[in-house]
Design a protein around this motif. Structure first.
Motif, PDB file in Angstrom:
ATOM      1  N   ILE A 168       0.858  -1.422   0.149  1.00  0.00           N
ATOM      2  CA  ILE A 168      -0.068  -0.186   0.084  1.00  0.00           C
ATOM      3  C   ILE A 168       1.031   1.213   0.115  1.00  0.00           C
ATOM      4  CG2 ILE A 168      -2.126  -1.241   1.070  1.00  0.00           C
ATOM      5  CD1 ILE A 168      -0.987   0.207   3.800  1.00  0.00           C
ATOM      6  N   ASN A 169       2.225   1.072  -0.210  1.00  0.00           N
ATOM      7  CA  ASN A 169       3.129   2.185  -0.096  1.00  0.00           C
ATOM      8  C   ASN A 169       2.801   3.004  -1.228  1.00  0.00           C
ATOM      9  OD1 ASN A 169       4.175   1.104   1.970  1.00  0.00           O
ATOM     10  ND2 ASN A 169       5.647  -0.158   0.955  1.00  0.00           N
ATOM     11  N   VAL A 219      12.437  -3.960 -14.210  1.00  0.00           N
ATOM     12  CA  VAL A 219      13.146  -3.811 -13.198  1.00  0.00           C
ATOM     13  C   VAL A 219      14.292  -2.724 -13.280  1.00  0.00           C
ATOM     14  CG1 VAL A 219      15.172  -4.824 -11.999  1.00  0.00           C
ATOM     15  CG2 VAL A 219      13.291  -6.306 -12.344  1.00  0.00           C
ATOM     16  N   TYR A 225      13.945   4.933 -11.480  1.00  0.00           N
ATOM     17  CA  TYR A 225      13.130   5.963 -10.859  1.00  0.00           C
ATOM     18  C   TYR A 225      13.001   5.665  -9.350  1.00  0.00           C
ATOM     19  CZ  TYR A 225      11.835   7.100 -15.672  1.00  0.00           C
ATOM     20  OH  TYR A 225      11.980   7.562 -16.850  1.00  0.00           O
ATOM     21  N   ASP A 226      13.872   4.660  -9.036  1.00  0.00           N
ATOM     22  CA  ASP A 226      13.770   4.417  -7.457  1.00  0.00           C
ATOM     23  C   ASP A 226      12.400   4.071  -7.079  1.00  0.00           C
ATOM     24  OD1 ASP A 226      16.176   4.786  -7.277  1.00  0.00           O
ATOM     25  OD2 ASP A 226      16.256   6.861  -6.438  1.00  0.00           O
ATOM     26  N   PHE A 227      11.673   3.330  -7.893  1.00  0.00           N
ATOM     27  CA  PHE A 227      10.099   2.936  -7.344  1.00  0.00           C
ATOM     28  C   PHE A 227      10.139   1.837  -6.470  1.00  0.00           C
ATOM     29  CE2 PHE A 227       8.037   4.453 -11.582  1.00  0.00           C
ATOM     30  CZ  PHE A 227       8.012   6.084 -10.834  1.00  0.00           C
ATOM     31  N   THR A 228       9.129   1.617  -5.376  1.00  0.00           N
ATOM     32  CA  THR A 228       9.077   0.330  -4.591  1.00  0.00           C
ATOM     33  C   THR A 228       7.966  -0.661  -5.519  1.00  0.00           C
ATOM     34  OG1 THR A 228       7.482   1.305  -3.370  1.00  0.00           O
ATOM     35  CG2 THR A 228       9.982   1.292  -2.366  1.00  0.00           C
ATOM     36  N   VAL A 245       8.825  -4.456  -5.698  1.00  0.00           N
ATOM     37  CA  VAL A 245      10.431  -4.503  -5.549  1.00  0.00           C
ATOM     38  C   VAL A 245      11.050  -5.473  -5.081  1.00  0.00           C
ATOM     39  CG1 VAL A 245      10.537  -3.145  -3.143  1.00  0.00           C
ATOM     40  CG2 VAL A 245      12.254  -2.653  -4.937  1.00  0.00           C
ATOM     41  N   ASP A 246      10.175  -6.366  -4.150  1.00  0.00           N
ATOM     42  CA  ASP A 246      10.981  -7.374  -3.603  1.00  0.00           C
ATOM     43  C   ASP A 246      11.092  -8.688  -4.783  1.00  0.00           C
ATOM     44  OD1 ASP A 246       8.160  -7.359  -3.286  1.00  0.00           O
ATOM     45  OD2 ASP A 246       7.963  -9.334  -2.444  1.00  0.00           O
ATOM     46  N   ALA A 248      11.455  -7.508  -7.811  1.00  0.00           N
ATOM     47  CA  ALA A 248      12.585  -6.861  -8.667  1.00  0.00           C
ATOM     48  C   ALA A 248      13.683  -7.313  -8.302  1.00  0.00           C
ATOM     49  CB  ALA A 248      12.162  -5.340  -8.699  1.00  0.00           C
TER      50      ALA A 248
END
Lengths: 459, 459
Positions: A168-169, A219, A225-228, A245-246, A248
């Motif tokens: 939900i981030n 990835v 872009y530093d996305f999670t 991201v996990d 990724a």
């Protein structure tokens, strides 16, 4: 880390044997799913399913996901239908799909029968995307908001529905046709004035990937872009899922392992080494060895062709291996650098002339240094201790051949991976072994051409 | 992606030339920092700083971080002291440290002078940790909560103080001595009953790394436990920072690139290829080429020693390159598999005998297949078209030598990386080039030993 796991394993076994199930359950609830999975996997097969059953529903599903596929199979065989259903219902969609992909066909039927209709539909949807595409690794669970919602309404909406969402981030603002309008982080929602609307808070211009895009592209974007989490859209630009991201991190590790395997002339496998059978390892390696051995015929032809010339200056034979290895090493330095550059998007096809010009200058420097060092070694050390037949013309022949070999090797090494990319082949296949085989032939040709003209020997 | 960037670059240039700064500023605010950085980096040096100045403070800092170090240097040179201070104050601690590490000494002094006292202290703190340690990549900005806080208080606390923290997705519950008691995600806080205390909501047993641990260990942990941030603790177990998942992706990519470079006998560099000078590339490659060339002396010694034997059966010479390449390829298949397994923790030192036994069986299968194929090729194809001197004993000698070479190569290939690890050296250095050099010597010895006993030729 090691010792801690061993102590825990010992404790697990003891508690299970003494039938202290309540304490065992309490103990497991303080541990991370990855740790429980590792400990259970090392337990005797008889004890393991019994201990697994002690886990509360959600922790059971999370632990199950962390296990190797052979352990999963053992567990599923021991599950009743109700137990299987409970685990599958608790799993996130992307994990359920992974499970289906790694199980044998009869298991898959059992799993799909137990999943509820909605889950089954979503699993089948994802299974349709081709292997290694963004669609195949996404999860369909994400938080969707409307542009009109206020920050407060959004937080309440998340509170009501968020428990089942994998992350939900980052929340996604969609219009009524599921088109992605923008993203808003939970951080923004919490820090915002509660009356602000999602539309005013969101970042428009959202970056997304298509379901058919390569997972590696996804990835690279997340890293850039530093996305999670990264939204995935279908061909009609409707948002259908997210990549987290996990996953990724796992994909990046897997892709690097695949590239490394291909560079060493191995067909990649996603099983860990110790779980792969001898026959499978053989199957992944032998076709390439055979292919490369047969391409070795060309070096044989060159040497046979110059056999009589070689007989006149037999000392040259002793330097063939060194020449070929140096060529091979020079070439693979270039090819591996270029392959990696292409795969992490540091290099593009349009850089090909830039790269060739750079490698050409590097090869002149490397070739000069190696030839000079080799000349000194030949005249000072080798002539005295190994082979008194080394004359200045012989040493000069060997060193000039060395120089040209290095230049050729670097140019071949940097060009072939880019040609492969241009031809939509995997550049990683153009690594050391292939470069070496090609450079071998070229370096022998250079050596013999120079030998015949400098040393005046003829085939 | 490509075209979009080009169109944007064109628009930027046009707006800048027509001095439409307000529109340019509005346009940039709709873009991601990584995109703005890429576009600005391609702009002419005269225009670029002027456009950068249009960015609002926070976006300027985020864009600055995404740039390559040469562009950063150009920008800093053009900054006034006030501008420099503004950018540095907006940067996260880990990014500021990265900047200091990549700038030349005179720039570093200027940057540290402009940073405020507190920032300077934290930068110096992090700089003390050795390269590639968890401490050197952490950021000191994280959300700390106390065990007594309620979920509601925690959310209010985050709302008041969270704006400056790099990630608020996971918050850390610390006691009054900064010891880490547990973690609580923002998700849990939002979904919880507002009156629940952090102590009751947190996951105890928090996983952390020490400041001195390897950054690779930290990334492996984040991947294993699916964390988006990992706490870092000092020697007294006090929490001092976190590593965020976007950095983990970068570290993983960097570590894979380093391993790949080392496996190809290149000293790793963290600069992109196109930004590395010819001389630097040469410096990273030549020591290994020289070392490997000189180790090639041993193959020369073996061949010289058997020169007269070889003169009696000259046809053998034509098969030396193929034999050596097959040995090298077989060995590097094994070594690269083991090196990768060790680096992603699929393999441990204690597996050494398991690995050797597996490789031994694989090598028997590979060796047998290759020898048989080679025997058929020698008798059917080579004898007819290349070299009529190939008799059954000659072919048998070559094929038996091939078989033993493959077995030896696989065993050497799997053992050396594990020995390197045992000796606390980097296993990646034991990849193809070194294995090839060793296997070359061994395969020549095998070939000549068999030749002297089967073909009855003597040196």
């Amino acid at each position: 880390m090691k010792e801690r796991t061993e102590i825990l394993e010992e404790t697990f076994r003891k508690l299970a044997e003494e039938k202290k199930y309540a304490s065992l359950r309490d103990l497991m609830q303080t541990l991370y799913p990855a740790d429980i999975a590792a400990i259970l996997s090392d337990m005797p097969e008889k004890l393991m399913p019994a201990i697994f059953r002690l886990l509360p529903k959600d922790l059971a599903a999370e632990t199950f996901v962390e296990m190797e596929s052979d352990v999963k199979e053992t567990l599923i065989r021991s599950f009743s239908d109700t137990e299987l259903k409970a685990v599958i219902d608790e799993m996130y969609m992307d994990d359920a799909v992974d499970l289906i992909e790694e199980m044998p066909a009869n298991m898959v039927r059992r799993i799909l029968t137990q999943a509820d209709a909605d889950t089954r539909k979503q699993i089948n949807e994802i299974l349709k995307y081709k292997d290694d595409s963004a669609g195949s690794v996404m999860t369909t669970e994400f938080v969707a908001l409307t542009p009109e919602m206020t920050a407060e309404e959004a937080i309440n909406h998340i509170r009501r529905t968020g428990v089942d969402k994998e992350t939900i981030n980052t929340c996604y603002v969609l219009d009524e046709k599921y088109h992605l309008l923008g993203t808003v982080t939970i951080r923004t929602l919490i820090l915002a004035n509660p009356q602000d609307t999602c539309e005013s808070l969101m970042t428009a211009n959202a970056i997304s990937v298509g379901t058919q895009d390569d997972q590696e592209t996804a990835v690279q974007m997340m890293s850039k872009y530093d996305f999670t989490s990264l939204p995935v859209v279908d061909a009609e630009n409707r948002m259908v899922g997210i990549i987290t991201v996990d996953d990724a991190l796992d994909i990046m590790e897997e892709e690097a392992s695949e590239d490394i395997a291909k560079m060493a002339a191995i067909t990649p496998s996603d099983k860990p080494y110790l779980k792969t059978s001898v026959f499978e390892i053989w199957k992944n390696r032998i076709p390439w060895l055979l292919l490369l051995m047969i391409s070795g015929t060309f070096t044989g032809i060159v040497i046979s062709r110059f056999e009589s010339a070689l007989a006149l200056v037999p000392v040259l034979t002793a330097y063939i291996p060194m020449m070929m290895d140096t060529g091979g090493n020079s070439g693979s330095q270039a090819s591996v650098t270029i392959i990696r550059g292409l795969s992490i998007n540091d290099l593009e096809l349009k850089d090909v002339f830039h790269v060739m010009w750079k490698e050409f200058r590097v090869s002149i420097l490397c070739g000069a240094a190696l030839s000079l060092a080799n000349f000194a070694k030949l005249m000072v050390f080798d002539r005295r201790f190994i082979n008194p037949d080394i004359t200045v013309p012989v040493a000069a022949t060997i060193c000039m051949a060395m120089f040209f070999t290095v230049v050729i090797a670097k140019l071949v090494g940097c060009t072939l991976p880019m040609l492969a990319k241009k031809a939509h082949l995997d550049p990683a296949v153009m690594a050391s072994p292939f470069i070496t085989t090609i450079v071998d032939v070229l370096s022998l040709l250079v050596l013999f051409t120079l030998a015949t003209s400098i040393l005046k020997i003829y085939a």
